[in-house]
Design a protein around this motif. Structure first.
Motif, short mmCIF file in Angstrom:
data_model
loop_
_atom_site.label_atom_id
_atom_site.label_comp_id
_atom_site.label_asym_id
_atom_site.label_seq_id
_atom_site.Cartn_x
_atom_site.Cartn_y
_atom_site.Cartn_z
N ILE A 86 0.69 -1.21 -0.44
CA ILE A 86 0.03 0.33 -0.16
C ILE A 86 0.57 0.86 -0.32
N PHE A 87 0.24 2.37 -0.94
CA PHE A 87 1.22 3.82 -0.92
C PHE A 87 0.47 4.43 -0.40
N GLY A 88 0.99 5.16 0.84
CA GLY A 88 0.42 6.30 1.66
C GLY A 88 0.85 7.68 0.36
N ALA A 89 0.39 8.46 0.22
CA ALA A 89 0.75 9.38 -0.68
C ALA A 89 0.79 10.89 0.12
N ASN A 90 0.27 10.77 1.20
CA ASN A 90 0.54 12.37 2.35
C ASN A 90 1.08 11.86 3.62
N GLU A 91 1.10 12.61 4.62
CA GLU A 91 1.14 12.17 5.81
C GLU A 91 0.14 11.45 6.58
N GLY A 92 -1.07 12.12 5.94
CA GLY A 92 -2.73 11.67 6.96
C GLY A 92 -2.81 9.80 6.24
N ALA A 93 -2.53 10.00 4.72
CA ALA A 93 -2.96 8.54 4.36
C ALA A 93 -1.53 7.38 5.07
N THR A 94 -0.27 7.89 4.93
CA THR A 94 1.05 7.18 5.46
C THR A 94 0.84 6.65 7.04
N SER A 95 0.71 7.59 7.48
CA SER A 95 -0.19 7.16 9.27
C SER A 95 -0.91 6.44 9.60
N ALA A 96 -2.26 6.47 8.98
CA ALA A 96 -3.44 6.02 9.12
C ALA A 96 -3.70 4.30 8.46
N THR A 97 -2.74 3.93 7.37
CA THR A 97 -2.07 3.18 7.03
C THR A 97 -1.27 2.45 7.76
N GLY A 98 -0.19 2.84 8.32
CA GLY A 98 1.12 2.00 10.09
C GLY A 98 -0.78 1.92 10.59
N SER A 99 -0.67 2.55 11.05
CA SER A 99 -1.77 2.84 12.71
C SER A 99 -2.57 1.67 12.23
N ARG A 100 -3.52 0.98 10.73
CA ARG A 100 -4.48 -0.31 10.94
C ARG A 100 -2.95 -1.12 11.02
N VAL A 101 -2.33 -1.36 10.10
CA VAL A 101 -1.54 -2.64 9.83
C VAL A 101 -1.02 -2.82 11.02
N LYS A 102 -0.66 -2.10 11.66
CA LYS A 102 -0.20 -2.38 12.85
C LYS A 102 -0.86 -3.11 14.09
N GLU A 103 -2.63 -2.75 13.47
CA GLU A 103 -3.73 -2.89 14.89
C GLU A 103 -3.93 -4.53 14.04
N THR A 104 -3.39 -4.23 12.54
CA THR A 104 -4.31 -6.03 12.42
C THR A 104 -3.66 -7.18 12.47
N GLY A 105 -1.68 -6.71 12.27
CA GLY A 105 -1.18 -6.94 11.69
C GLY A 105 -1.00 -7.71 10.40
N ASP A 106 -1.75 -7.61 9.64
CA ASP A 106 -0.80 -7.88 8.06
C ASP A 106 -0.35 -7.62 7.96
N ASN A 107 0.74 -8.66 6.80
CA ASN A 107 1.83 -8.62 6.46
C ASN A 107 1.92 -7.61 5.02
#
Length: 337
Positions: A250-271
């Motif tokens: 997944i590519f986050g095109a700005n800070e908000g998108a990148t932070s939200a993606t990282g937060s959710r993947v940390k929560e779910t543990g998806d690789n």
């Protein structure tokens, strides 16, 4: 005696000219116009270490300059603001204000620009919501004789200068980095998700274009972009949607998108491989934890710092240089933290 008479006459004459015995105060003549001095709330004390500060105080003009960004939510915009403040402090003849919407909204950004016009600013530094989204407000500023400098995201509108990342090139670099990291994991095909801001945010659209270009001729399939605006929860749901489609990156095109993606993947543990943009403490923290592989580090402080100086140069009738300034980008990974 003649000597005594002469002395008496001399004393009388002196008394007349000196006003001796009179209670009248001496007259003070004031100039017709008040003398203008270069005093500003943005000035810092000059301790003799900066010739630039010394030279700036020679000007008798105080310039009122406002920064209008897309919103005030991301650390990125605060970094641009800090760059502007630093330049204003150094110059000493700038009355500087950051006035931006609380959320990314065209009408609110227009209002901020119109407020600047009403406040009688000399120049505005703008990160525009889109190519033409706020052009009517920018026209009001132009009609009022206000100098316009764009940072990060320009509009299709006449300006003094644009200071921004070469976003398309930076997006391509992000794509190449993701391909490289996936190959190291022996992944050469699969779905790739993209989270952007809006369809009209020129900087992020250019990044997406460059990112997609990097994948041409590969075995990867890039899915439709999800535009989050400033809605973090919506972005997290989009991450879940991409995960359900077996996205390998997944590519986050700005800070908000990148932070939200990282937060959710940390929560779910998806690789899922994540490459994003900007360097907030949150993003850098996720890189340190190994959740985000890399982020593209822009130079927002430079944009703000040089942008404000460019505005002052324009107001003083000085040469401002090239119309487009690439402020650069670098790839940050865990090795850099």
């Amino acid at each position: 005696m003649p000597g005594k008479k002469f002395f008496a006459v001399l004393v009388s004459v002196l008394l007349i000219f000196t006003g001796c015995g009179s209670s009248t105060e001496p007259e003070i003549i004031m100039p017709d116009e008040t003398v203008k001095t270069a005093v500003s709330g943005s000035r810092t004390e000059n301790n003799g270490n900066s010739k630039e500060k010394e030279n700036s105080t020679n000007s008798t003009d105080i310039y009122k300059i406002w920064l209008v960004t897309m919103d005030q939510q991301d650390q990125y915009w605060l970094d641009i603001n800090n760059g502007c403040k630093k330049a204003a402090d150094e110059l000493g003849n700038v009355e500087y204000t950051w006035n931006s919407p609380d959320v990314n909204n065209d009408e609110k950004q227009k209002q901020c620009i119109n407020d600047a016009v009403k406040a009688g600013v000399s120049a505005i530094i703008v990160a525009a919501n889109g190519p033409s989204n706020v052009n009517d407000a920018l026209q009001n500023a132009k009609d009022a004789g206000i100098k316009i400098v764009f940072v990060d995201s320009p509009a299709d509108f006449e300006c003094v200068q644009i200071l921004a990342t070469d976003n398309e090139a930076a997006g391509k670099t992000a794509g190449e980095k993701m391909i490289e990291d996936l190959k190291e994991r022996n992944i050469t095909k699969g779905n790739i998700g993209i989270i952007g801001v809006t369809k009209d945010t020129a900087s992020c659209v250019a990044r997406e274009k460059g990112f997609r270009a990097a994948f041409k001729g590969t075995g990867f399939k890039l899915l439709s972009t999800f535009y989050m605006g400033t809605d973090v929860q919506a972005a997290k749901k989009a991450v879940d949607g991409f995960a359900s489609k077996k996205c390998v990156g997944i590519f986050g095109a700005n800070e908000g998108a990148t932070s939200a993606t990282g937060s959710r993947v940390k929560e779910t543990g998806d690789n899922i491989e994540i490459v994003g943009f900007d360097t907030s403490d949150t993003v850098l923290g996720y890189i340190s934890e190994g959740i985000i592989s890399a982020t593209m580090a822009q130079n927002p402080g430079t944009m703000g710092y040089e942008g404000l100086k460019t505005a002052v140069k324009a107001l003083q009738g000085e040469d401002t240089g090239a119309e487009n300034i690439d402020t650069g980008v670098s790839v940050i990974t865990s090795e850099d933290i």
